[in-house]
Design a protein around this motif. Structure first.
Motif, PDB file in Angstrom:
ATOM      1  N   LEU A  43      54.110  46.363  74.294  1.00  0.00           N
ATOM      2  CA  LEU A  43      54.291  47.147  75.511  1.00  0.00           C
ATOM      3  C   LEU A  43      52.973  47.753  75.964  1.00  0.00           C
ATOM      4  N   ASP A  44      52.806  47.835  77.267  1.00  0.00           N
ATOM      5  CA  ASP A  44      51.619  48.444  77.860  1.00  0.00           C
ATOM      6  C   ASP A  44      51.875  49.943  77.998  1.00  0.00           C
ATOM      7  N   THR A  45      51.163  50.750  77.229  1.00  0.00           N
ATOM      8  CA  THR A  45      51.401  52.195  77.257  1.00  0.00           C
ATOM      9  C   THR A  45      50.920  52.839  78.555  1.00  0.00           C
ATOM     10  N   ALA A  46      50.214  52.083  79.391  1.00  0.00           N
ATOM     11  CA  ALA A  46      49.735  52.624  80.668  1.00  0.00           C
ATOM     12  C   ALA A  46      50.809  52.558  81.751  1.00  0.00           C
ATOM     13  N   GLU A  47      51.884  51.837  81.497  1.00  0.00           N
ATOM     14  CA  GLU A  47      52.952  51.771  82.484  1.00  0.00           C
ATOM     15  C   GLU A  47      54.264  52.230  81.862  1.00  0.00           C
ATOM     16  N   SER A  48      55.232  52.513  82.709  1.00  0.00           N
ATOM     17  CA  SER A  48      56.524  52.976  82.215  1.00  0.00           C
ATOM     18  C   SER A  48      57.530  51.828  82.249  1.00  0.00           C
ATOM     19  N   TYR A  49      58.617  52.022  81.514  1.00  0.00           N
ATOM     20  CA  TYR A  49      59.677  51.025  81.420  1.00  0.00           C
ATOM     21  C   TYR A  49      61.020  51.701  81.674  1.00  0.00           C
ATOM     22  N   THR A  50      62.040  50.889  81.835  1.00  0.00           N
ATOM     23  CA  THR A  50      63.391  51.411  82.033  1.00  0.00           C
ATOM     24  C   THR A  50      64.330  50.799  81.008  1.00  0.00           C
ATOM     25  N   ASP A 129      58.403  56.301  78.569  1.00  0.00           N
ATOM     26  CA  ASP A 129      56.985  56.587  78.788  1.00  0.00           C
ATOM     27  C   ASP A 129      56.300  56.719  77.430  1.00  0.00           C
ATOM     28  N   LEU A 130      55.433  55.763  77.117  1.00  0.00           N
ATOM     29  CA  LEU A 130      54.763  55.736  75.816  1.00  0.00           C
ATOM     30  C   LEU A 130      53.288  56.094  75.915  1.00  0.00           C
ATOM     31  N   SER A 131      52.896  56.719  77.017  1.00  0.00           N
ATOM     32  CA  SER A 131      51.480  57.002  77.266  1.00  0.00           C
ATOM     33  C   SER A 131      50.891  58.007  76.279  1.00  0.00           C
ATOM     34  N   ASN A 132      51.724  58.829  75.663  1.00  0.00           N
ATOM     35  CA  ASN A 132      51.222  59.839  74.725  1.00  0.00           C
ATOM     36  C   ASN A 132      51.239  59.372  73.272  1.00  0.00           C
ATOM     37  N   THR A 133      51.544  58.105  73.055  1.00  0.00           N
ATOM     38  CA  THR A 133      51.579  57.578  71.691  1.00  0.00           C
ATOM     39  C   THR A 133      50.181  57.578  71.085  1.00  0.00           C
ATOM     40  N   GLN A 134      50.050  58.117  69.892  1.00  0.00           N
ATOM     41  CA  GLN A 134      48.759  58.175  69.220  1.00  0.00           C
ATOM     42  C   GLN A 134      48.506  56.902  68.422  1.00  0.00           C
ATOM     43  N   GLY A 135      47.230  56.603  68.207  1.00  0.00           N
ATOM     44  CA  GLY A 135      46.868  55.457  67.383  1.00  0.00           C
ATOM     45  C   GLY A 135      46.472  54.226  68.161  1.00  0.00           C
ATOM     46  N   GLY A 136      46.682  54.234  69.475  1.00  0.00           N
ATOM     47  CA  GLY A 136      46.247  53.120  70.304  1.00  0.00           C
ATOM     48  C   GLY A 136      47.029  51.835  70.121  1.00  0.00           C
ATOM     49  N   THR A 137      48.215  51.896  69.541  1.00  0.00           N
ATOM     50  CA  THR A 137      48.995  50.679  69.332  1.00  0.00           C
ATOM     51  C   THR A 137      49.697  50.248  70.614  1.00  0.00           C
ATOM     52  N   SER A 138      49.973  48.963  70.725  1.00  0.00           N
ATOM     53  CA  SER A 138      50.766  48.450  71.843  1.00  0.00           C
ATOM     54  C   SER A 138      52.048  47.796  71.336  1.00  0.00           C
ATOM     55  N   ASN A 154      76.484  40.527  84.078  1.00  0.00           N
ATOM     56  CA  ASN A 154      75.980  39.491  84.975  1.00  0.00           C
ATOM     57  C   ASN A 154      74.601  39.030  84.508  1.00  0.00           C
ATOM     58  N   HIS A 155      73.576  39.151  85.361  1.00  0.00           N
ATOM     59  CA  HIS A 155      72.235  38.694  84.992  1.00  0.00           C
ATOM     60  C   HIS A 155      71.293  39.875  84.759  1.00  0.00           C
ATOM     61  N   THR A 156      71.829  40.992  84.348  1.00  0.00           N
ATOM     62  CA  THR A 156      71.007  42.171  84.093  1.00  0.00           C
ATOM     63  C   THR A 156      70.351  42.077  82.720  1.00  0.00           C
ATOM     64  N   HIS A 157      69.418  42.985  82.474  1.00  0.00           N
ATOM     65  CA  HIS A 157      68.726  43.032  81.188  1.00  0.00           C
ATOM     66  C   HIS A 157      68.589  44.489  80.772  1.00  0.00           C
ATOM     67  N   TYR A 158      68.587  44.728  79.474  1.00  0.00           N
ATOM     68  CA  TYR A 158      68.594  46.100  78.967  1.00  0.00           C
ATOM     69  C   TYR A 158      67.232  46.791  79.009  1.00  0.00           C
ATOM     70  N   PHE A 159      66.137  46.033  79.218  1.00  0.00           N
ATOM     71  CA  PHE A 159      64.806  46.634  79.181  1.00  0.00           C
ATOM     72  C   PHE A 159      63.947  45.974  80.251  1.00  0.00           C
ATOM     73  N   ILE A 160      63.404  46.786  81.175  1.00  0.00           N
ATOM     74  CA  ILE A 160      62.685  46.267  82.334  1.00  0.00           C
ATOM     75  C   ILE A 160      61.376  47.023  82.510  1.00  0.00           C
ATOM     76  N   ASP A 161      60.321  46.308  82.928  1.00  0.00           N
ATOM     77  CA  ASP A 161      59.050  46.993  83.168  1.00  0.00           C
ATOM     78  C   ASP A 161      58.987  47.507  84.603  1.00  0.00           C
ATOM     79  N   ASP A 162      57.845  48.101  84.973  1.00  0.00           N
ATOM     80  CA  ASP A 162      57.692  48.707  86.297  1.00  0.00           C
ATOM     81  C   ASP A 162      57.812  47.706  87.436  1.00  0.00           C
ATOM     82  N   HIS A 163      57.597  46.429  87.138  1.00  0.00           N
ATOM     83  CA  HIS A 163      57.619  45.397  88.166  1.00  0.00           C
ATOM     84  C   HIS A 163      58.976  44.699  88.253  1.00  0.00           C
ATOM     85  N   GLY A 164      59.935  45.167  87.479  1.00  0.00           N
ATOM     86  CA  GLY A 164      61.258  44.561  87.491  1.00  0.00           C
ATOM     87  C   GLY A 164      61.387  43.360  86.586  1.00  0.00           C
TER      88      GLY A 164
END
Length: 202
Positions: A43-50, A129-138, A154-164
């Motif tokens: 995961l990219d800690t610079a962006e948020s997910y849903t 929001d994982l932006s405050n995670t310490q250690g620099g891991t992705s 239907n065609h939904t998914h349980y985890f989505i990034d900022d771009h859908g």
């Protein structure tokens, strides 16, 4: 003496079975509060997910679900195993933070949550929001009380990034690559406003 030997043997056999049954029940009790599913993600800690849960046939698979996000070394099965001891200690000792869709709380790492799904909506969405995670891991392992696929519709998914786009795990336990090759996008912007009549799975 020989007359009672079979009865004594039978009694010993019953005792042995009772002992084994007690061990099995104890093991089941020890695992009662642990997660049902774990997925390792890059995961990219610079962006948020849903994180999302959807109704199927007019209802959620369950009204709530525990969730824990834990940093790891890599998004593989080994990455899941590497954090199991620490995550288990957190899962079984911490009081979960209850989060509703209207709480305004973003899910972050190293905190045990209890997600409360909104029965009045087709979809319950939670910001990650994982932006405050310490250690620099992705790499992160997400552990859930239920398999998140139970909350897809239907065609939904349980985890989505900022771009859908679907955020898919590199490894899961139990193993399931059902979503690993699914790179579809979905528009979830309007899902929280849908009421029960918009659930087309009925």
């Amino acid at each position: 003496f020989f007359r009672f030997a079979p009865q004594k043997s039978k009694a010993m056999g019953i005792s042995a079975w009772c002992f084994v049954l007690c061990l099995l029940l104890a093991a089941r009790s020890a695992n009662a509060n642990e997660w049902e599913w774990a997925g390792a993600f890059n995961l990219d800690t610079a962006e948020s997910y849903t994180w999302a849960a959807y109704k199927k046939n007019g209802k959620y698979a369950d009204g709530k679900m525990k969730l824990l996000i834990w940093p790891t070394s890599n998004a593989t099965g080994a990455g899941i195993h590497a954090i199991e001891a620490e995550a288990k200690a957190k899962w079984n000792s911490a009081s979960p933070v209850e989060v509703q869709t209207t709480s305004g709380i973003s899910l972050t790492s190293n905190v045990l949550y209890n997600l409360i799904f909104n029965e009045g909506l087709f979809a319950s969405l939670f910001r990650v929001d994982l932006s405050n995670t310490q250690g620099g891991t992705s790499a992160f392992v997400i552990l859930t009380q239920h398999n998140p696929a139970e909350f897809e519709a239907n065609h939904t998914h349980y985890f989505i990034d900022d771009h859908g786009h679907h955020a898919n795990p590199g490894a899961t336990e139990p193993a399931d690559d059902h979503h690993n090759h699914d790179h579809a996008s979905q528009n979830i912007a309007n899902k929280p406003t849908l009421n029960d009549h918009d659930d087309h799975d009925d």
